[in-house]
Design a protein around this motif. Structure first.
Motif, PDB file in Angstrom:
ATOM      1  N   GLU A   1      16.142   5.388  -0.278  1.00 13.81           N
ATOM      2  CA  GLU A   1      15.939   4.268  -1.135  1.00 13.81           C
ATOM      3  C   GLU A   1      15.855   3.052  -0.682  1.00 13.81           C
ATOM      4  O   GLU A   1      15.056   2.112  -1.280  1.00 13.81           O
ATOM      5  N   ASP A   2      16.361   2.736   0.444  1.00 13.01           N
ATOM      6  CA  ASP A   2      16.359   1.500   1.280  1.00 13.01           C
ATOM      7  C   ASP A   2      15.264   1.312   2.016  1.00 13.01           C
ATOM      8  O   ASP A   2      15.243   0.472   2.757  1.00 13.01           O
ATOM      9  N   GLY A   3      14.373   2.230   2.267  1.00 10.81           N
ATOM     10  CA  GLY A   3      13.341   2.338   3.170  1.00 10.81           C
ATOM     11  C   GLY A   3      13.510   2.574   4.532  1.00 10.81           C
ATOM     12  O   GLY A   3      14.524   2.939   4.863  1.00 10.81           O
ATOM     13  N   GLY A   4      12.470   2.372   5.493  1.00 10.10           N
ATOM     14  CA  GLY A   4      12.636   2.406   6.741  1.00 10.10           C
ATOM     15  C   GLY A   4      11.713   3.540   7.515  1.00 10.10           C
ATOM     16  O   GLY A   4      11.225   3.690   8.361  1.00 10.10           O
ATOM     17  N   ASN A   5      11.109   4.372   6.530  1.00  8.82           N
ATOM     18  CA  ASN A   5      10.138   5.548   6.804  1.00  8.82           C
ATOM     19  C   ASN A   5       9.233   5.605   5.902  1.00  8.82           C
ATOM     20  O   ASN A   5       8.940   6.376   5.222  1.00  8.82           O
TER      21      ASN A   5
ATOM     22  N   THR B   1      14.433  -6.268   1.198  1.00  5.92           N
ATOM     23  CA  THR B   1      13.421  -5.654   2.351  1.00  5.92           C
ATOM     24  C   THR B   1      12.191  -5.599   1.988  1.00  5.92           C
ATOM     25  O   THR B   1      11.743  -5.563   0.827  1.00  5.92           O
ATOM     26  N   GLU B   2      11.140  -6.015   2.708  1.00  2.00           N
ATOM     27  CA  GLU B   2       9.718  -6.023   2.559  1.00  2.00           C
ATOM     28  C   GLU B   2       9.265  -4.859   2.098  1.00  2.00           C
ATOM     29  O   GLU B   2       9.589  -3.784   2.428  1.00  2.00           O
ATOM     30  N   ALA B   3       8.257  -4.994   1.325  1.00  2.00           N
ATOM     31  CA  ALA B   3       7.603  -3.877   0.476  1.00  2.00           C
ATOM     32  C   ALA B   3       6.983  -2.814   1.545  1.00  2.00           C
ATOM     33  O   ALA B   3       7.069  -1.596   1.131  1.00  2.00           O
ATOM     34  N   SER B   4       6.298  -3.454   2.642  1.00  2.00           N
ATOM     35  CA  SER B   4       5.788  -2.381   3.712  1.00  2.00           C
ATOM     36  C   SER B   4       6.936  -1.592   4.240  1.00  2.00           C
ATOM     37  O   SER B   4       6.521  -0.620   4.854  1.00  2.00           O
ATOM     38  N   TYR B   5       8.049  -1.844   3.979  1.00  2.00           N
ATOM     39  CA  TYR B   5       9.205  -1.006   4.458  1.00  2.00           C
ATOM     40  C   TYR B   5       9.262   0.265   3.685  1.00  2.00           C
ATOM     41  O   TYR B   5      10.213   1.195   4.295  1.00  2.00           O
ATOM     42  N   GLY B   6       8.936   0.174   2.442  1.00  2.00           N
ATOM     43  CA  GLY B   6       8.882   1.528   1.656  1.00  2.00           C
ATOM     44  C   GLY B   6       9.982   1.583   0.651  1.00  2.00           C
ATOM     45  O   GLY B   6      10.385   2.890  -0.034  1.00  2.00           O
TER      46      GLY B   6
ATOM     47  N   CYS C   1       3.630   2.822  -0.362  1.00  2.00           N
ATOM     48  CA  CYS C   1       3.958   3.387   0.681  1.00  2.00           C
ATOM     49  C   CYS C   1       5.681   3.865   0.800  1.00  2.00           C
ATOM     50  O   CYS C   1       6.442   3.012   1.680  1.00  2.00           O
ATOM     51  N   GLY C   2       6.064   4.326  -0.300  1.00  2.00           N
ATOM     52  CA  GLY C   2       7.398   4.489  -0.583  1.00  2.00           C
ATOM     53  C   GLY C   2       8.093   5.498   0.488  1.00  2.00           C
ATOM     54  O   GLY C   2       7.441   6.332   0.952  1.00  2.00           O
ATOM     55  N   ASP C   3       9.512   5.091   0.970  1.00  2.00           N
ATOM     56  CA  ASP C   3       9.853   6.213   1.777  1.00  2.00           C
ATOM     57  C   ASP C   3      10.443   7.463   0.858  1.00  2.00           C
ATOM     58  O   ASP C   3      11.268   7.102  -0.023  1.00  2.00           O
TER      59      ASP C   3
END
Length: 370
Positions: A204-208, A48-53, A198-200
Protein backbone atom coordinates in the motif's frame (compact mmCIF):
# COMPACT_ATOMS: atom_id res chain seq x y z
CA UNK A 1 -25.32 5.15 -14.40
CA UNK A 2 -26.94 2.79 -11.90
CA UNK A 3 -25.62 0.93 -8.88
CA UNK A 4 -24.38 -2.04 -10.92
CA UNK A 5 -22.42 -0.01 -13.46
CA UNK A 6 -18.64 0.20 -13.50
CA UNK A 7 -17.16 2.31 -16.30
CA UNK A 8 -13.53 1.98 -17.39
CA UNK A 9 -11.41 4.38 -19.40
CA UNK A 10 -7.86 3.81 -20.57
CA UNK A 11 -5.22 6.26 -21.75
CA UNK A 12 -2.53 8.64 -20.55
CA UNK A 13 -4.26 12.03 -20.51
CA UNK A 14 -5.58 11.44 -17.01
CA UNK A 15 -7.30 14.76 -16.41
CA UNK A 16 -9.15 14.64 -19.74
CA UNK A 17 -10.02 10.97 -19.21
CA UNK A 18 -11.48 11.76 -15.81
CA UNK A 19 -13.64 14.63 -17.09
CA UNK A 20 -14.96 12.54 -19.97
CA UNK A 21 -15.63 9.53 -17.77
CA UNK A 22 -17.58 11.66 -15.29
CA UNK A 23 -19.61 13.00 -18.19
CA UNK A 24 -20.33 9.47 -19.39
CA UNK A 25 -21.28 8.54 -15.81
CA UNK A 26 -23.56 11.59 -15.49
CA UNK A 27 -22.03 12.49 -12.14
CA UNK A 28 -23.80 15.85 -12.04
CA UNK A 29 -27.12 14.05 -12.38
CA UNK A 30 -26.47 12.25 -9.10
CA UNK A 31 -25.65 15.42 -7.11
CA UNK A 32 -28.95 16.57 -5.59
CA UNK A 33 -28.07 20.25 -5.25
CA UNK A 34 -25.30 22.22 -6.95
CA UNK A 35 -25.06 24.39 -3.83
CA UNK A 36 -24.26 21.44 -1.58
CA UNK A 37 -20.77 20.74 -0.25
CA UNK A 38 -19.01 18.09 -2.32
CA UNK A 39 -16.18 16.31 -0.55
CA UNK A 40 -13.38 14.59 -2.47
CA UNK A 41 -11.45 11.88 -0.60
CA UNK A 42 -8.12 10.95 -2.27
CA UNK A 43 -5.56 8.47 -0.97
CA UNK A 44 -2.50 10.20 0.49
CA UNK A 45 -1.32 7.31 2.64
CA UNK A 46 2.23 8.67 2.82
CA UNK A 47 4.48 11.36 1.33
CA UNK A 48 4.99 9.30 -1.81
CA UNK A 49 4.63 10.53 -5.38
CA UNK A 50 1.74 8.99 -7.30
CA UNK A 51 4.13 7.41 -9.81
CA UNK A 52 5.39 5.22 -6.96
CA UNK A 53 2.05 3.39 -6.88
CA UNK A 54 0.61 4.48 -3.52
CA UNK A 55 -1.22 7.81 -3.82
CA UNK A 56 -3.98 9.32 -5.94
CA UNK A 57 -2.79 11.22 -9.01
CA UNK A 58 -3.47 14.96 -8.85
CA UNK A 59 -4.56 14.85 -12.49
CA UNK A 60 -7.54 12.69 -11.53
CA UNK A 61 -8.53 15.10 -8.75
CA UNK A 62 -8.05 18.04 -11.12
CA UNK A 63 -10.37 16.39 -13.63
CA UNK A 64 -13.04 15.95 -10.95
CA UNK A 65 -12.75 19.56 -9.78
CA UNK A 66 -12.88 20.94 -13.33
CA UNK A 67 -15.95 18.85 -14.10
CA UNK A 68 -17.75 20.01 -10.95
CA UNK A 69 -16.84 23.67 -11.47
CA UNK A 70 -17.95 23.49 -15.08
CA UNK A 71 -21.42 22.58 -13.82
CA UNK A 72 -21.45 25.35 -11.22
CA UNK A 73 -20.57 23.33 -8.14
CA UNK A 74 -18.48 25.75 -6.08
CA UNK A 75 -18.45 24.31 -2.57
CA UNK A 76 -15.73 21.69 -2.97
CA UNK A 77 -13.41 20.40 -0.25
CA UNK A 78 -10.72 17.74 -0.14
CA UNK A 79 -10.41 15.66 3.02
CA UNK A 80 -7.78 13.08 3.89
CA UNK A 81 -5.09 12.01 6.35
CA UNK A 82 -1.93 9.98 5.95
CA UNK A 83 -1.34 6.80 7.90
CA UNK A 84 -0.08 6.80 11.48
CA UNK A 85 3.58 7.79 11.45
CA UNK A 86 3.36 10.19 8.49
CA UNK A 87 2.22 13.81 8.42
CA UNK A 88 -0.58 14.67 6.01
CA UNK A 89 0.98 18.10 5.48
CA UNK A 90 4.12 16.44 4.12
CA UNK A 91 2.07 14.16 1.85
CA UNK A 92 0.16 17.19 0.55
CA UNK A 93 3.43 18.89 -0.37
CA UNK A 94 5.19 15.87 -1.89
CA UNK A 95 2.14 14.79 -3.90
CA UNK A 96 1.43 18.30 -5.20
CA UNK A 97 -1.92 18.83 -3.50
CA UNK A 98 -0.86 22.20 -2.09
CA UNK A 99 -0.41 23.58 -5.61
CA UNK A 100 -3.58 21.86 -6.79
CA UNK A 101 -5.71 23.45 -4.07
CA UNK A 102 -4.23 26.89 -4.63
CA UNK A 103 -4.84 26.69 -8.37
CA UNK A 104 -8.47 25.60 -8.09
CA UNK A 105 -9.10 27.54 -4.86
CA UNK A 106 -10.44 24.58 -2.91
CA UNK A 107 -9.91 23.80 0.75
CA UNK A 108 -7.94 20.78 1.96
CA UNK A 109 -9.05 19.43 5.34
CA UNK A 110 -6.23 17.57 7.06
CA UNK A 111 -8.23 15.12 9.12
CA UNK A 112 -5.23 14.44 11.35
CA UNK A 113 -5.94 17.94 12.71
CA UNK A 114 -9.73 17.74 12.59
CA UNK A 115 -11.94 17.21 15.62
CA UNK A 116 -13.98 14.02 15.83
CA UNK A 117 -17.02 12.50 17.46
CA UNK A 118 -18.43 9.06 18.06
CA UNK A 119 -20.79 7.74 15.40
CA UNK A 120 -22.99 4.66 15.42
CA UNK A 121 -21.93 2.76 12.30
CA UNK A 122 -24.52 0.01 12.03
CA UNK A 123 -23.98 -1.34 15.53
CA UNK A 124 -20.33 -0.38 16.05
CA UNK A 125 -19.43 2.95 17.61
CA UNK A 126 -16.51 4.53 15.77
CA UNK A 127 -14.68 7.85 16.03
CA UNK A 128 -15.30 9.79 12.82
CA UNK A 129 -13.80 13.16 11.87
CA UNK A 130 -16.12 16.14 12.16
CA UNK A 131 -15.69 17.20 8.53
CA UNK A 132 -17.78 14.21 7.45
CA UNK A 133 -20.89 15.98 8.76
CA UNK A 134 -20.02 19.03 6.62
CA UNK A 135 -19.97 16.98 3.40
CA UNK A 136 -23.29 16.53 1.59
CA UNK A 137 -21.96 14.45 -1.33
CA UNK A 138 -18.85 12.28 -0.95
CA UNK A 139 -16.67 11.34 -3.92
CA UNK A 140 -14.17 8.67 -2.92
CA UNK A 141 -11.01 8.51 -5.05
CA UNK A 142 -9.00 5.47 -3.93
CA UNK A 143 -6.00 3.87 -5.57
CA UNK A 144 -6.46 0.29 -6.79
CA UNK A 145 -3.58 -1.49 -5.04
CA UNK A 146 -2.52 -4.35 -2.81
CA UNK A 147 -2.22 -4.27 0.96
CA UNK A 148 0.15 -6.20 3.19
CA UNK A 149 -2.58 -7.06 5.72
CA UNK A 150 -5.91 -7.05 3.86
CA UNK A 151 -4.62 -8.15 0.42
CA UNK A 152 -6.39 -5.31 -1.40
CA UNK A 153 -7.31 -1.73 -0.64
CA UNK A 154 -9.72 0.31 -2.70
CA UNK A 155 -13.04 2.06 -2.05
CA UNK A 156 -13.99 0.58 1.33
CA UNK A 157 -10.66 0.78 3.13
CA UNK A 158 -9.93 4.25 1.76
CA UNK A 159 -12.47 5.68 4.20
CA UNK A 160 -9.93 5.16 7.01
CA UNK A 161 -8.58 8.59 6.10
CA UNK A 162 -11.72 10.06 7.66
CA UNK A 163 -11.01 8.80 11.17
CA UNK A 164 -8.48 10.13 13.73
CA UNK A 165 -5.13 8.44 14.26
CA UNK A 166 -6.20 7.02 17.61
CA UNK A 167 -9.08 5.22 15.91
CA UNK A 168 -6.81 3.94 13.15
CA UNK A 169 -4.72 2.21 15.82
CA UNK A 170 -7.85 0.75 17.37
CA UNK A 171 -8.94 -0.60 13.97
CA UNK A 172 -5.87 -2.82 14.01
CA UNK A 173 -6.63 -4.01 17.53
CA UNK A 174 -10.11 -4.94 16.29
CA UNK A 175 -8.70 -6.92 13.38
CA UNK A 176 -9.23 -4.32 10.61
CA UNK A 177 -11.94 -6.13 8.63
CA UNK A 178 -14.93 -5.68 10.92
CA UNK A 179 -14.38 -1.96 11.65
CA UNK A 180 -13.67 -1.28 7.96
CA UNK A 181 -17.03 -2.83 7.08
CA UNK A 182 -18.88 -0.88 9.75
CA UNK A 183 -17.18 2.36 8.71
CA UNK A 184 -18.37 1.77 5.15
CA UNK A 185 -21.90 1.27 6.45
CA UNK A 186 -21.66 4.42 8.57
CA UNK A 187 -20.21 6.77 5.94
CA UNK A 188 -22.10 6.42 2.63
CA UNK A 189 -20.06 6.93 -0.52
CA UNK A 190 -22.08 8.74 -3.16
CA UNK A 191 -19.66 8.20 -6.03
CA UNK A 192 -16.34 6.42 -6.58
CA UNK A 193 -13.53 7.31 -8.98
CA UNK A 194 -10.82 4.64 -8.90
CA UNK A 195 -7.24 5.58 -9.77
CA UNK A 196 -5.94 2.46 -11.52
CA UNK A 197 -3.09 4.21 -13.25
CA UNK A 198 -0.10 2.53 -11.61
CA UNK A 199 -1.02 1.11 -8.20
CA UNK A 200 1.38 -1.23 -6.45
CA UNK A 201 -0.32 -4.63 -6.34
CA UNK A 202 1.66 -5.80 -3.30
CA UNK A 203 2.32 -2.84 -0.99
CA UNK A 204 0.00 0.00 0.00
CA UNK A 205 3.01 2.30 0.37
CA UNK A 206 4.08 1.73 -3.23
CA UNK A 207 7.48 0.93 -4.64
CA UNK A 208 6.52 -1.61 -7.31
CA UNK A 209 4.03 0.26 -9.54
CA UNK A 210 2.17 -1.73 -12.16
CA UNK A 211 1.21 0.59 -15.00
CA UNK A 212 -2.37 0.01 -16.18
CA UNK A 213 -3.34 3.58 -17.17
CA UNK A 214 -6.99 3.07 -16.24
CA UNK A 215 -9.57 5.16 -14.40
CA UNK A 216 -12.88 3.66 -13.27
CA UNK A 217 -16.15 5.05 -11.94
CA UNK A 218 -18.75 3.29 -9.82
CA UNK A 219 -21.60 4.02 -7.43
CA UNK A 220 -21.47 0.90 -5.26
CA UNK A 221 -18.24 0.74 -3.21
CA UNK A 222 -18.77 -2.89 -2.19
CA UNK A 223 -19.33 -3.99 -5.77
CA UNK A 224 -16.30 -1.97 -6.88
CA UNK A 225 -14.10 -3.68 -4.29
CA UNK A 226 -15.51 -7.10 -5.17
CA UNK A 227 -14.61 -6.46 -8.82
CA UNK A 228 -11.10 -5.30 -7.89
CA UNK A 229 -10.72 -8.34 -5.65
CA UNK A 230 -11.65 -10.65 -8.52
CA UNK A 231 -9.38 -8.88 -10.99
CA UNK A 232 -6.44 -9.27 -8.60
CA UNK A 233 -7.02 -13.01 -8.43
CA UNK A 234 -8.64 -13.20 -4.99
CA UNK A 235 -11.92 -14.64 -3.85
CA UNK A 236 -14.28 -12.42 -1.88
CA UNK A 237 -13.62 -14.62 1.16
CA UNK A 238 -9.92 -13.66 0.97
CA UNK A 239 -10.91 -10.08 1.82
CA UNK A 240 -13.46 -10.53 4.64
CA UNK A 241 -14.50 -6.87 4.95
CA UNK A 242 -16.20 -7.05 1.53
CA UNK A 243 -18.67 -9.70 2.65
CA UNK A 244 -19.09 -8.01 6.03
CA UNK A 245 -19.92 -4.67 4.39
CA UNK A 246 -22.40 -6.41 2.12
CA UNK A 247 -24.19 -7.95 5.12
CA UNK A 248 -24.38 -4.51 6.72
CA UNK A 249 -26.17 -3.17 3.65
CA UNK A 250 -23.31 -1.07 2.26
CA UNK A 251 -23.60 -2.61 -1.22
CA UNK A 252 -23.43 -5.74 -3.36
CA UNK A 253 -20.48 -8.08 -2.88
CA UNK A 254 -21.11 -10.29 -5.94
CA UNK A 255 -18.74 -9.13 -8.68
CA UNK A 256 -20.70 -11.08 -11.31
CA UNK A 257 -23.52 -8.58 -10.85
CA UNK A 258 -21.33 -5.75 -12.11
CA UNK A 259 -22.06 -4.34 -15.57
CA UNK A 260 -18.53 -3.36 -16.59
CA UNK A 261 -18.24 -1.24 -19.71
CA UNK A 262 -15.41 0.55 -21.47
CA UNK A 263 -15.59 4.24 -22.34
CA UNK A 264 -13.57 4.92 -25.45
CA UNK A 265 -13.77 7.65 -28.09
CA UNK A 266 -17.12 8.87 -26.85
CA UNK A 267 -18.81 5.48 -26.80
CA UNK A 268 -19.56 2.76 -24.26
CA UNK A 269 -18.79 -0.84 -25.16
CA UNK A 270 -18.62 -4.17 -23.35
CA UNK A 271 -15.52 -4.74 -21.23
CA UNK A 272 -14.11 -8.02 -22.49
CA UNK A 273 -11.92 -9.04 -19.53
CA UNK A 274 -13.74 -11.80 -17.63
CA UNK A 275 -10.85 -13.52 -15.90
CA UNK A 276 -8.41 -12.03 -13.40
CA UNK A 277 -6.08 -9.71 -15.30
CA UNK A 278 -3.54 -8.78 -12.63
CA UNK A 279 -2.81 -12.03 -10.88
CA UNK A 280 0.87 -12.55 -10.31
CA UNK A 281 3.58 -13.19 -7.72
CA UNK A 282 2.61 -12.13 -4.21
CA UNK A 283 5.72 -10.64 -2.62
CA UNK A 284 3.96 -10.27 0.72
CA UNK A 285 3.21 -13.97 0.89
CA UNK A 286 6.81 -14.81 0.11
CA UNK A 287 8.21 -12.97 3.13
CA UNK A 288 5.45 -12.79 5.75
CA UNK A 289 6.42 -16.15 7.29
CA UNK A 290 9.35 -14.30 8.86
CA UNK A 291 6.96 -12.13 10.91
CA UNK A 292 4.79 -12.68 13.98
CA UNK A 293 2.31 -9.81 13.68
CA UNK A 294 -0.29 -8.94 16.33
CA UNK A 295 -2.45 -5.82 15.86
CA UNK A 296 0.26 -3.89 14.03
CA UNK A 297 -0.49 -0.54 12.44
CA UNK A 298 -0.37 -0.41 8.65
CA UNK A 299 2.62 1.94 8.55
CA UNK A 300 4.83 -0.22 10.76
CA UNK A 301 3.95 -3.49 9.04
CA UNK A 302 3.80 -1.82 5.64
CA UNK A 303 7.34 -0.52 6.00
CA UNK A 304 8.67 -3.87 7.22
CA UNK A 305 7.40 -6.11 4.42
CA UNK A 306 9.25 -4.35 1.54
CA UNK A 307 12.41 -4.37 3.69
CA UNK A 308 12.09 -8.12 4.11
CA UNK A 309 11.52 -8.47 0.39
CA UNK A 310 14.74 -6.53 -0.24
CA UNK A 311 16.62 -8.79 2.17
CA UNK A 312 15.14 -11.81 0.40
CA UNK A 313 16.29 -10.52 -2.99
CA UNK A 314 19.77 -9.99 -1.54
CA UNK A 315 19.81 -13.59 -0.30
CA UNK A 316 19.90 -12.56 3.37
CA UNK A 317 16.43 -13.44 4.63
CA UNK A 318 17.25 -17.15 4.85
CA UNK A 319 19.82 -16.30 7.55
CA UNK A 320 17.06 -15.09 9.86
CA UNK A 321 16.40 -17.79 12.46
CA UNK A 322 14.06 -15.83 14.75
CA UNK A 323 10.60 -14.52 13.98
CA UNK A 324 10.30 -10.73 13.89
CA UNK A 325 7.59 -9.59 16.30
CA UNK A 326 5.62 -6.46 15.49
CA UNK A 327 2.39 -4.87 16.66
CA UNK A 328 0.41 -3.41 19.54
CA UNK A 329 -0.23 -6.89 20.88
CA UNK A 330 3.36 -7.05 22.16
CA UNK A 331 3.14 -4.01 24.43
CA UNK A 332 4.58 -4.88 27.84
CA UNK A 333 5.71 -8.32 26.70
CA UNK A 334 9.23 -9.68 26.50
CA UNK A 335 10.73 -11.57 23.61
CA UNK A 336 13.66 -11.93 21.27
CA UNK A 337 13.46 -9.77 18.15
CA UNK A 338 11.01 -6.90 17.77
CA UNK A 339 10.28 -3.91 15.55
CA UNK A 340 8.74 -0.67 16.86
CA UNK A 341 8.02 0.88 20.25
CA UNK A 342 5.45 -1.80 21.06
CA UNK A 343 8.31 -4.31 21.45
CA UNK A 344 10.38 -2.07 23.74
CA UNK A 345 10.83 -4.83 26.33
CA UNK A 346 12.30 -7.28 23.80
CA UNK A 347 15.95 -8.33 24.02
CA UNK A 348 16.61 -6.90 20.55
CA UNK A 349 14.23 -4.22 19.34
CA UNK A 350 14.19 -1.25 16.99
CA UNK A 351 12.45 1.80 18.49
CA UNK A 352 10.14 4.05 16.50
CA UNK A 353 6.43 4.57 15.86
CA UNK A 354 6.97 3.54 13.20
CA UNK A 355 10.69 3.12 12.48
CA UNK A 356 11.58 4.16 8.96
CA UNK A 357 12.35 1.50 6.30
CA UNK A 358 16.06 2.37 6.12
CA UNK A 359 16.29 2.01 9.91
CA UNK A 360 14.60 -1.40 9.73
CA UNK A 361 16.94 -2.48 6.96
CA UNK A 362 20.11 -1.48 8.83
CA UNK A 363 18.81 -2.92 12.12
CA UNK A 364 18.06 -6.31 10.57
CA UNK A 365 21.34 -6.43 8.65
CA UNK A 366 23.21 -5.71 11.87
CA UNK A 367 21.17 -8.40 13.64
CA UNK A 368 22.17 -10.85 10.91
CA UNK A 369 25.79 -9.73 11.30
CA UNK A 370 25.99 -8.81 7.64
Amino acid sequence: MDQKDILVSQGTNYKKMTRELLEASDLIGHIPDKNCTVGIKPNLVSPTEASYGATTHTEVIAGIIEYLQMYGVSRIVLAESSWVGAKTSESIRVCGYDKLCRFYQVEFIDTQKDSWKKKDCKGMELAVCSCVDQIDFLINVPVWKGHCQTKITCALKNLKGLIPNKEKRRFHQLGLHRPIAHLAAGIPQDFIVIDHICGDLDFEDGGNPVVCNQILTARDPVLADAWVCHQMGYEKEDVPYIGMAEKLGAGCGDWTQARVRRWQEGELSAYSVQEPSHFGPRKVVEVQDAVEEVDSCSACYGYLIPVLNQLREEGLLDKLDDKICIGQGYKGQSGGLGIGNCTSKFEKHLPGCPPMPDEMYEFLKEYLNV
